[in-house]
Write an enzyme that holds these catalytic residues in place. Sequence first.
Site, PDB file in Angstrom:
ATOM      1  CG  ASP A  22      -1.674   1.216   1.432  1.00  0.00           C
ATOM      2  OD1 ASP A  22      -2.348   1.628   0.474  1.00  0.00           O
ATOM      3  OD2 ASP A  22      -1.610   1.817   2.536  1.00  0.00           O
ATOM      4  CG  ASP A  49      -1.920   7.455   0.457  1.00  0.00           C
ATOM      5  OD1 ASP A  49      -1.021   8.227   0.119  1.00  0.00           O
ATOM      6  OD2 ASP A  49      -2.951   7.275  -0.216  1.00  0.00           O
TER       7      ASP A  49
HETATM    8  C1  BG6 Z   1      -5.802   5.590   0.091  1.00  0.00           C
HETATM    9  C2  BG6 Z   1      -5.915   6.336   1.381  1.00  0.00           C
HETATM   10  O1  BG6 Z   1      -4.478   5.203  -0.112  1.00  0.00           O
HETATM   11  O2  BG6 Z   1      -6.218   6.402  -1.007  1.00  0.00           O
HETATM   12  C3  BG6 Z   1      -7.340   6.857   1.548  1.00  0.00           C
HETATM   13  O3  BG6 Z   1      -5.592   5.489   2.463  1.00  0.00           O
HETATM   14  C4  BG6 Z   1      -7.708   7.708   0.343  1.00  0.00           C
HETATM   15  O4  BG6 Z   1      -7.423   7.589   2.739  1.00  0.00           O
HETATM   16  C5  BG6 Z   1      -7.564   6.885  -0.923  1.00  0.00           C
HETATM   17  O5  BG6 Z   1      -9.058   8.171   0.467  1.00  0.00           O
HETATM   18  C6  BG6 Z   1      -7.886   7.668  -2.191  1.00  0.00           C
HETATM   19  O6  BG6 Z   1      -6.913   8.651  -2.375  1.00  0.00           O
HETATM   20  P1  BG6 Z   1      -6.944   9.791  -3.474  1.00  0.00           P
HETATM   21  O7  BG6 Z   1      -5.515  10.289  -3.489  1.00  0.00           O
HETATM   22  O8  BG6 Z   1      -7.335   9.151  -4.776  1.00  0.00           O
HETATM   23  O9  BG6 Z   1      -7.932  10.808  -3.032  1.00  0.00           O
HETATM   24 MG    MG Z   2      -2.726   3.119   3.607  1.00  0.00          MG
END
Ligand code: BG6
Ligand code: MG
Length: 212
Positions: free
Chosen positions: A9, A11
């Site tokens: 993963d 984030d």
């Molecule tokens: C995930 C995060 O990696 O990505 C979530 O943990 C987030 O919190 C999701 O909502 C979508 O991210 P983005 O960058 O497309 O808004």
């Molecule tokens: Mg994550």
Amino acid sequence: MKCQAVIFDLDGVICFTDEYHYRAWKALAGKLNVPFDRTVNNRLRGVSRMASLEIVLEKYSGPALSQEDKEALAAEKNAIYRESLREMSPADLSEEVKSTLDELRRRGYLLAIGSSSKNTPFILRQIGLEGYFDAVSDGNNITRSKPDPEVFLKAAEFVGREPAACLVVEDAVSGAEAGHAAGMKVACVGDAAEKKAGDYNLKSFGELLDIL
Ligand code: BG6
Ligand code: MG
């Protein structure tokens, strides 16, 4: 089956963008007069942008919102979030994460990203990892977000390995569920490790070297 590929993963695992997500949602929630804290934030980990907005709006009591209004709110959150991402640089990639990734590669594992985020390519560029992974599966190539296994199944397909030969690394409970639903073993860090959602619940990213 022996593990041949590791799917990370992004984030909250490779970099700490999870804190920027938190601050951006907090700013939006404040504007909407919706209570928002880290407990709610933990439910947003791994969840797509629009699904996250629905969770943030659970305690919303203002005027009814159309689909268009919701899309505008999600775009507003993303604009705040992207401002933080603009400040990121290779200095935001920790030495521990980089040296662990390099060592796993040296040991012969295929390395892939499996993230719900549509900002994945931008983040990887910012932290100096553009082109580093053998495959990237992210919010731009899936139709169903974690806990659905789609993002990890696609990552396995991209690296040409069976799900049973893949290990997922996650900080989100929804992500650990997605990994298990994909038929993969899961190693957790952070929030998901505290909640013991993984087959392995690690205290640090570097501990991956002890289980692989
Ligand atoms: C995930 C995060 O990696 O990505 C979530 O943990 C987030 O919190 C999701 O909502 C979508 O991210 P983005 O960058 O497309 O808004
Ligand atoms: Mg994550």
